[in-house]
Design a protein around this motif. Structure first.
Motif, short mmCIF file in Angstrom:
data_model
loop_
_atom_site.label_atom_id
_atom_site.label_comp_id
_atom_site.label_asym_id
_atom_site.label_seq_id
_atom_site.Cartn_x
_atom_site.Cartn_y
_atom_site.Cartn_z
N SER A 1 1.66 -12.40 45.28
CA SER A 1 0.22 -12.25 44.25
C SER A 1 0.67 -12.86 42.82
N GLY A 2 2.05 -12.58 42.40
CA GLY A 2 2.72 -12.37 40.93
C GLY A 2 2.33 -11.38 40.20
N ASP A 3 3.82 -11.30 39.18
CA ASP A 3 3.42 -9.88 38.17
C ASP A 3 2.34 -10.27 37.16
N HIS A 4 1.40 -9.00 37.18
CA HIS A 4 0.46 -9.99 35.80
C HIS A 4 0.72 -10.31 34.57
N PHE B 1 -6.28 -15.33 40.39
CA PHE B 1 -6.14 -14.57 41.65
C PHE B 1 -7.63 -15.45 42.60
N ASP C 1 -5.40 -13.71 46.91
CA ASP C 1 -4.38 -12.97 47.14
C ASP C 1 -3.68 -13.42 47.88
N ILE D 1 -2.41 -12.23 51.30
CA ILE D 1 -2.46 -11.74 51.79
C ILE D 1 -3.31 -13.54 52.54
N LYS E 1 -5.44 -8.02 39.64
CA LYS E 1 -5.55 -8.68 40.18
C LYS E 1 -6.24 -9.01 40.98
N ARG E 2 -7.53 -8.07 40.77
CA ARG E 2 -9.19 -8.67 41.79
C ARG E 2 -8.62 -9.28 43.35
N LEU E 3 -7.66 -7.98 43.57
CA LEU E 3 -6.95 -8.56 45.15
C LEU E 3 -7.96 -8.10 45.73
N MET E 4 -8.86 -8.31 47.12
CA MET E 4 -9.36 -7.77 48.13
C MET E 4 -8.81 -7.51 49.34
N ASN E 5 -7.06 -7.28 49.15
CA ASN E 5 -6.39 -6.82 50.07
C ASN E 5 -5.35 -6.30 49.41
N GLU F 1 0.31 -1.84 37.27
CA GLU F 1 1.73 -1.88 36.96
C GLU F 1 1.27 -2.58 35.37
N ILE F 2 -0.16 -2.61 35.15
CA ILE F 2 -0.08 -3.03 33.66
C ILE F 2 -0.53 -2.33 32.51
N ILE G 1 -8.92 -7.79 57.26
CA ILE G 1 -8.48 -8.85 56.51
C ILE G 1 -10.60 -9.15 56.30
#
Lengths: 314, 220
Positions: A114-117, A130, A133, A135, B154-158, B170-171, B198
C-alpha cells in the motif's frame, strides 16, 4: 511446503524457496539523488549474502531514486532485486507500464505494498493516488503473469512473469484479523510474504500458529522480517514513532543492559537468535533482513546467523 | 450535508477590498447547520468587514442578505433587485452556490467566503465529520455501512493496512481506522465472511476521474 520444480518466473528467490531451502533476503534503500556509486557500494555488501534484495519504493514517503532504476543497478552488480511497488504513487496505468518495463529489463520479483501515507514523508501535501490497493495490486501482477492480460482484459504480448510478494504485519490491529488479511493476499495471488520487523516473538509465534492452523503456510512462503537494533535510541524510536511496530520493553532493557560500545553487537545477537528460531519454526520459510543503512554489516550478520553460503542454481 | 469553513478574514478582505459596494450573501441550508455560511453568519461577517474597512480607511458599502439555497434558481427571486444593484457578491455558500451565482449573473464578480471542506454529519453539537466522498459507486453494502473511500486515509478496499493501531489510523490518533470499524460492524452483523471477499476494482470513472458528473430526470 513441499519442494517443487515448476517455476512461475525466472526468479532466484523462487528457486531457493521451491527447493525447500531457508531463504535469506536483504534490503537496499535507493539514494536521495543520482549517485549510482552509492547503490553499487551497498549492493556489493549484499552480493553473495542474500538470495534477493528488496529495493524500496520512496520508503516512508520520501522521494528517492525510483525503485526500478535502483533495481537495474542491483542487477548490474549481480544481485537479484525484489522490486517494491507502492499504491500511493501510481495509478493502474503507471503500475502496469512499470511492471512491463521492469520485467523487460530483468526484474523477476515484486513486492506489492500500500505504501506509508504521504503525510509521513517529505511531501505531506502530495495527493496520494491509491487507485487500487495492495491486495488488488497482487491480483493485477498475477493476472498479467498467468492470464497474459492487462486489467482492461486486453492481451499482453509476451507477459511479464513475476514472482509475487506481499507484506504482512502481524502486529497491527485488529490482531485476530491479520491472519484473515494474509489469507486474502494469498487468495489474490501472493507467492511469498515478507513480514514487518518482528520484535515481539510471542505474538509472532501466535500469528504463525494461526496461519498454520488455517493451512496458509502450505500455500505461501513466509519470510520473517528482522531488523537488528543499532542503538537504544533506535529501539525507542521504533517502539514509539514507527506505525505498526511492536517493540517489547524487554528488548530495550536487554540493549540497555550492555556497555554502550556493545549495544550494536547485542542487537545483532538478538537478531541472530530470532533467525535461529525461525529456521526451526514450522510455517516460516526464510528471513527478510532489513539492515536499514547498515548494509555493510550484512556479511557479518549472515555469517553469525549461519545462513552462508547461499544456494546457487545453474 | 455539505460542510464548509469560513476563510480567514484577512484572505476575504484582500479579495473584496477593491470594490465600492459588496453584498455579503448567506446560504441558509447546509452551511448554516455548521454555523459558517448561513444568513446569520452573513450578518456577522458583514459587520467584521465594515470594521475592517473603517480600520483601513477604505470606502466600501457593505450590505448583508441571504437566501435559503444558492444552488437553485427559484430562491433568487426574492433578491432580484439586490443582485441588480450589487457591485460584487461575497457568497457564504459552498462552492456550488458560488458557481451558481457566477453563472446566473455573468457580469457580477463573486467571491467565496468559505472553503468547502467535506460531505459530513453532525456527530455532536459543533462537531462535523466527513462521511462521504460522492465517489458515484457506493460500496457501503459490502462494508457494513462504513465507508472506506472517505474514511480510510488510503481508500483501501481491503484493509486494514499495517498502520492500524488500537482502532486508530497511522496518520493520526484522532482518526478512527475505518477498517477496524468495518470489521467490528461486520462482526456485530454476523457477516464476518464478507471480509474474506475481494471486491472488484473501484470504478473511478464514476468519481471525478470521469469528468464533471450530472444526471437528468427524463420525466421532468
Amino acid at each position: 511446503m513441499s519442494t517443487e520444480t515448476k517455476y512461475s518466473s525466472g526468479s532466484n528467490l523462487e528457486k531457493v524457496l521451491k527447493s525447500g531451502q531457508f531463504a535469506f533476503t536483504g534490503e537496499l534503500g535507493p539514494p536521495r539523488g543520482t549517485d549510482v556509486d552509492e547503490v553499487r557500494e551497498k549492493a556489493r555488501f549484499l552480493k553473495g549474502h542474500v538470495d534477493s534484495v528488496n529495493i524500496t519504493d520512496n520508503q516512508t514517503a520520501v522521494v528517492r531514486m525510483s525503485s526500478w532504476a535502483a533495481s537495474l543497478i542491483a542487477i548490474d552488480e549481480g544481485l537479484e532485486p525484489n522490486y517494491q511497488m507502492v499504491c500511493r504513487d501510481r495509478n493502474r496505468l503507471a503500475m502496469q507500464a512499470d511492471i512491463l518495463g521492469g520485467y523487460a529489463l530483468g526484474i523477476r520479483n515484486m513486492l506489492c505494498l500500500s505504501g506509508d501515507h504521504q503525510q509521513f514523508g517529505d511531501h505531506p501535501d502530495a495527493k496520494g493516488v491509491f487507485d487500487i490497493d495492495s491486495i488488488q495490486l497482487i491480483a493485477l501482477v498475477k493476472q498479467m503473469r498467468d492470464e497474459g492480460r492487462f486489467l482492461s482484459g486486453n492481451e499482453i504480448h509476451k507477459p511479464p512473469k513475476m514472482f509475487i510478494g506481499a507484506a504482512s504485519n502481524p502486529f497491527a490491529d485488529p490482531f485476530e484479523w491479520r491472519v484473515h488479511r494474509l489469507a486474502k493476499k494469498i487468495e489474490a495471488g501472493a507467492d511469498f510474504i515478507q513480514t514487518q520487523c518482528i520484535y515481539n516473538m510471542p505474538k509472532f509465534r501466535e500469528f504463525i500458529r494461526l496461519a498454520n492452523e488455517e493451512g496458509l503456510t502450505e500455500k505461501v512462503y513466509i519470510l520473517g522480517g528482522v531488523t537488528p537494533m543499532k542503538s537504544v535510541g533506535m529501539a525507542r524510536y521504533m517502539a514509539t514513532k514507527v506505525p505498526g511496530m511492536d517493540v517489547p520493553e524487554e528488548i530495550i532493557n536487554r540493549l540497555k543492559g550492555v556497555e554502550k560500545s556493545k549495544v550494536a553487537q547485542e542487537g545483532i545477537n538478538i537478531a541472530c537468535e530470532q533467525i535461529e528460531e525461525f529456521k526451526a519454526m514450522k510455517g516460516v520459510h526464510g528471513v527478510h533482513l532489513m539492515a536499514i543503512e547498515w548494509e555493510h554489516m550484512v556479511p557479518q550478520i549472515a555469517e553469525q546467523a549461519k545462513v552462508l553460503p547461499r544456494p546457487v542454481f545453474d | 450535508m455539505i460542510v464548509g469553513e469560513q476563510k480567514p478574514l484577512e484572505e476575504i478582505w484582500e479579495m473584496v477590498k477593491v470594490h465600492k459596494q459588496l453584498t455579503v450573501f448567506g446560504c441558509n441550508t447546509c452551511v448554516a447547520v455548521c454555523h459558517q455560511g448561513g444568513n446569520k453568519e452573513a450578518g456577522i461577517l458583514a459587520s467584521l468587514l465594515r470594521m475592517k474597512a473603517t480600520q483601513e480607511e477604505v470606502d466600501i458599502e457593505i450590505v448583508d442578505s441571504g437566501i435559503e439555497r444558492q444552488c437553485e434558481h427559484e430562491f433568487f427571486e426574492s433578491v432580484r433587485d439586490l443582485m441588480n444593484r450589487s457591485e460584487a457578491v461575497l457568497s457564504l455558500a459552498c462552492g456550488i452556490g458560488v458557481q451558481f451565482v457566477a453563472t446566473k449573473y455573468q457580469t457580477l464578480p463573486v467571491y467565496p467566503a468559505l472553503n468547502t471542506t467535506f460531505l459530513g454529519d453532525v456527530i455532536a453539537v459543533g462537531h462535523f465529520t466527513e462521511k462521504c466522498q460522492a465517489c458515484g459507486d457506493c460500496v457501503l453494502g459490502l462494508t457494513g455501512g462504513v465507508c472506506p473511500v472517505s474514511r480510510c486515509c488510503k481508500r483501501l478496499m481491503n484493509g486494514p493496512c499495517g498502520g492500524s493501531s488500537n482502532g486508530k489510523c497511522e496518520i493520526s490518533k484522532e482518526i478512527d481506522c475505518a477498517w477496524q470499524l468495518i470489521v467490528d460492524r461486520l462482526e456485530a452483523l454476523g457477516r464476518l465472511d464478507d471480509y474474506e471477499k475481494i471486491p472488484p476494482l473501484k470504478d473511478w470513472s464514476k468519481d471525478r476521474a470521469g469528468g464533471p458528473r450530472s444526471f437528468k430526470l427524463e420525466d421532468m
